[in-house]
Design a protein around this motif. Structure first.
Motif, short mmCIF file in Angstrom:
data_model
loop_
_atom_site.label_atom_id
_atom_site.label_comp_id
_atom_site.label_asym_id
_atom_site.label_seq_id
_atom_site.Cartn_x
_atom_site.Cartn_y
_atom_site.Cartn_z
N UNK A 211 0.80 -1.26 0.17
CA UNK A 211 -0.19 0.11 -0.01
C UNK A 211 0.94 1.33 0.03
N UNK A 212 0.75 2.09 -1.11
CA UNK A 212 1.45 3.26 -1.18
C UNK A 212 0.68 4.49 -0.31
N UNK A 213 1.10 5.31 0.44
CA UNK A 213 0.39 6.41 1.15
C UNK A 213 1.30 7.92 0.70
N UNK A 214 0.64 8.61 0.26
CA UNK A 214 1.20 9.77 -0.19
C UNK A 214 0.48 11.07 0.10
N UNK A 215 0.63 11.48 1.08
CA UNK A 215 -0.19 12.78 1.54
C UNK A 215 -1.60 11.94 1.75
N UNK A 216 -2.69 12.70 0.92
CA UNK A 216 -3.95 11.90 1.33
C UNK A 216 -4.27 10.78 0.37
N UNK A 217 -3.33 10.25 -0.53
CA UNK A 217 -3.83 9.25 -1.37
C UNK A 217 -3.36 8.10 -0.99
N UNK A 218 -4.29 7.02 -0.97
CA UNK A 218 -3.87 5.69 -0.61
C UNK A 218 -4.19 4.76 -1.87
N UNK A 219 -2.97 4.04 -2.38
CA UNK A 219 -3.38 3.32 -3.60
C UNK A 219 -2.83 1.93 -3.06
N UNK A 220 -3.72 0.83 -3.57
CA UNK A 220 -3.03 -0.34 -3.13
C UNK A 220 -2.65 -1.51 -4.04
N UNK A 221 -2.80 -1.45 -5.37
CA UNK A 221 -2.65 -2.51 -6.28
C UNK A 221 -1.21 -2.21 -6.83
N UNK A 222 -0.39 -3.18 -7.10
CA UNK A 222 1.05 -2.76 -7.71
C UNK A 222 0.83 -2.07 -8.92
N UNK A 223 0.01 -2.55 -9.77
CA UNK A 223 -0.10 -1.87 -11.21
C UNK A 223 -0.53 -0.43 -10.83
N UNK A 224 -1.53 -0.03 -10.05
CA UNK A 224 -1.83 1.28 -9.91
C UNK A 224 -0.67 1.95 -9.23
N UNK A 225 -0.04 1.34 -8.31
CA UNK A 225 1.05 2.16 -7.46
C UNK A 225 2.17 2.72 -8.52
N UNK A 226 2.49 1.73 -9.71
CA UNK A 226 3.57 1.69 -10.54
C UNK A 226 3.09 2.91 -11.45
N UNK A 227 1.63 2.95 -11.85
CA UNK A 227 1.11 4.00 -12.80
C UNK A 227 1.36 5.57 -11.97
#
Lengths: 311, 262
Positions: free
Chosen positions: A55-71
């Motif tokens: 899970x990537x947390x950047x300020x307020x955005x939380x992204x969870x799948x690897x493809x989306x994180x990479x995007x």
């Protein structure tokens, strides 16, 4: 411009930064593209994993799948900058191949193969999660993996789990062969700089390659493909700096390591010889025998013992 | 394996007019295109229970001599064992690429088609349920289609597609078409001069998406954005399907399906 980014993922062992293929993929991409990522590995604390990792947390955005994180990362830190459009298309295709053919066998080796699961995977993951989730979560992950394999690969004409297993391992070995042919002798899949595809391949291959399981048919097959093993080792030493040498760049690593080992051996031998020296001087034995063995070993290191031994 | 291809080889699929769905039609068309490219004659037979007759539960399947083989992958291998192959001229790296692209189409396009048919509520109510159970009397038609829907939704959940919205699925289709379009470029086929099973598979899916009328045209719009892909479909249709009389009925049936699907 760069907001602080935090990645929560599973930790690593056996020389890997992470055991989980998807977490490893994201970490590898971050290293390749130079994205400043603080990595939080899940350890035995109450900040238990709530959803799927990584899970990537950047300020307020939380992204969870690897493809989306990479995007998301690719918008600011693009490792695919030099790729042509066709190579970008090839990337998607090969990632699909990995997910369809290699991932089921990977999941099976980790979560479903009884010996592996009970002796390696479950204890390791349970040790990283707080009690009482450690009793429940590994079992849940194992059930999900089995479910996924049965639903996607388990229809007729394969009617039993052993037939499904045979099929998925066949597919996985074929996939490894295809990857090896595609990689050939180049350092990374698209030339000299690593890209998204390298991150995905590394993420899937490294756990198979490094984790010590009791049942290792996939690992044995992988070890017969030396260019893929070299690919994993290169990335680990270049970008993760977790194996032996931390100073030399990728290509020279094995040579340097060998030289180091050799010089250590020679030093050990010379110390032994020094101790025996006193006895030797008194006895009528020829020291020249020892000298010749030293000469054949490594260059440059035996000058000092030789000078000591010369009468 | 050394027997020649018999004259009465048959391909079974569901009823073309009323029953067959988008994804099954795409798979069936891909197999038909592949066999046409290999110059192997085949008759298309439509049966309502084709799915149950198939050894793997998936359509289409072919009945050749006394063997029954289903799905494009095994059919390609079977045909290869008989001595016909489209991908012999490719080197190892190209074969790896071809397999990777076929997985891409299966992974993204086929899954997106399945999602649209079975997980998008509007499409399910208006198109899928009526079509899927149409040969059977009530209540069997409803029971069978709910059963199939439950199965497909379980699979979607296992691979992580259940949480996707329709927009995200269409995004994925767009990405896939973009990749295919880039790979095709200006060449006539994916591996330049000769068609391969990849061309057959891509043709099957894209042509079906372009010519099937659904609730909205969003899916076919995504494909139409790439002109080289539409030209590719037209080229294969003209070369392999319009020259044959028996296939003129499939072309006509396909165009009439446009009105029937509404």
């Amino acid at each position: 411009m760069a907001a602080p980014m935090e990645l929560s993922c599973w930790g690593g062992d056996w020389g890997l930064p992470s055991l989980h293929p998807e977490s490893l993929t994201v970490m590898a991409y971050a290293k390749f593209s130079g994205a400043p990522l603080t990595v939080n590995t899940i350890n035995n604390s109450w900040r238990a994993p709530k959803g799927d990792l990584p899970v990537l947390v950047s300020e307020d955005i939380v992204i969870s799948q690897p493809a989306k994180i990479l995007n998301f990362l690719r918008k600011q830190y693009n490792a695919d900058y030099d790729l042509s459009a066709k190579q970008g298309a090839d990337t998607l295709a090969y990632i699909a191949l990995l997910e369809e053919k290699l991932l089921p066998a990977l999941l099976h080796t980790f979560w479903i193969e009884a010996e592996n699961y009970c002796s390696v995977t479950k204890p390791w993951f349970a040790s990283k999660i707080a009690f009482p989730m450690s009793l429940y979560l590994p079992g849940k992950m194992s059930r999900e993996a089995l479910n996924r394999i049965l639903l996607t690969k388990g229809g007729p004409p394969l009617y039993s789990l052993t037939e499904v297993e045979a099929q998925i391992y066949r597919d996985a070995k074929e996939c490894l062969n295809l990857l090896s042919k595609r990689l050939g002798t180049s350092q990374f899949f698209f030339g000299d700089t690593p890209t998204t595809l390298d991150a995905f391949v590394f993420g899937f291959l490294a756990p198979i390659y490094k984790v010590c399981f009791p049942r290792v048919q996939l690992q044995e097959h992988l070890k017969q493909l030396p260019n893929l093993c070299r690919f994993c080792d290169d990335i680990l030493t270049c970008y993760f700096r977790l194996t032996v040498s931390s100073h030399a760049p990728a290509g020279q690593d094995t040579a340097d390591a060998n030289l180091q080992k050799l010089t250590q051996l020679v030093n050990k031998e010379s110390n032994l010889i020094e101790k025996m020296d006193d006895n030797l001087r008194k006895s009528p034995q020829h020291p020249s025998r020892k000298l010749t063995t030293l000469k054949l070993a490594a260059g440059g290191e035996e000058s000092s013992p030789m000078s000591r031994l010369s009468p | 394996a050394a027997e020649p291809w018999p004259e009465n080889a048959a391909l079974y699929q569901q009823l073309k007019e009323d029953q067959i769905l988008l994804s099954d039609n795409a798979s069936s068309l891909a197999v038909q295109a592949f066999l046409q490219m290999c110059n192997l004659p085949i008759r298309v037979i439509c049966r309502a229970n084709a799915e149950y007759m198939s050894p793997s539960g998936k359509v289409p399947f072919i009945h050749v001599g006394n063997q029954v083989v289903s799905e494009l992958g095994p059919i390609v291998q079977f045909v290869k064992a008989k001595g016909h192959s489209l991908s012999d001229g490719l080197d190892e790296v190209q074969k790896a690429e071809m397999k990777a692209y076929m997985e891409l189409v299966n992974n993204m396009l086929l899954t997106a088609e399945l999602y649209l048919q079975w997980c998008d509520d509007v499409t399910v109510e208006e198109i899928t349920h009526p079509r899927y159970g149409s040969p059977y009397p009530w209540p069997l038609n409803r029971i069978l289609s709910y059963q199939k829907q439950w199965e497909v939704r379980r699979k979607m959940k296992a691979i992580g597609w259940a949480g996707k919205t329709l927009e995200q699925v269409l995004e994925d289709v767009d990405q896939c078409c973009h990749a295919l379009s880039q790979r095709l470029g200006t060449q006539p086929y994916f591996f330049n001069k000769q068609p391969t099973e990849l061309d057959a598979l891509v043709f099957g899916h894209l042509f079906t998406i372009l010519t099937t009328q659904l609730i909205t045209d969003e899916l076919s719009e995504k494909v139409k954005n790439y002109s080289n892909l539409t030209a590719f479909c037209r080229r294969i249709e003209q070369q392999y399907f319009e020259g044959h009389e028996k296939d003129s009925s499939t072309v006509a049936a396909r165009s009439s399906k446009r009105s029937l699907l509404r």
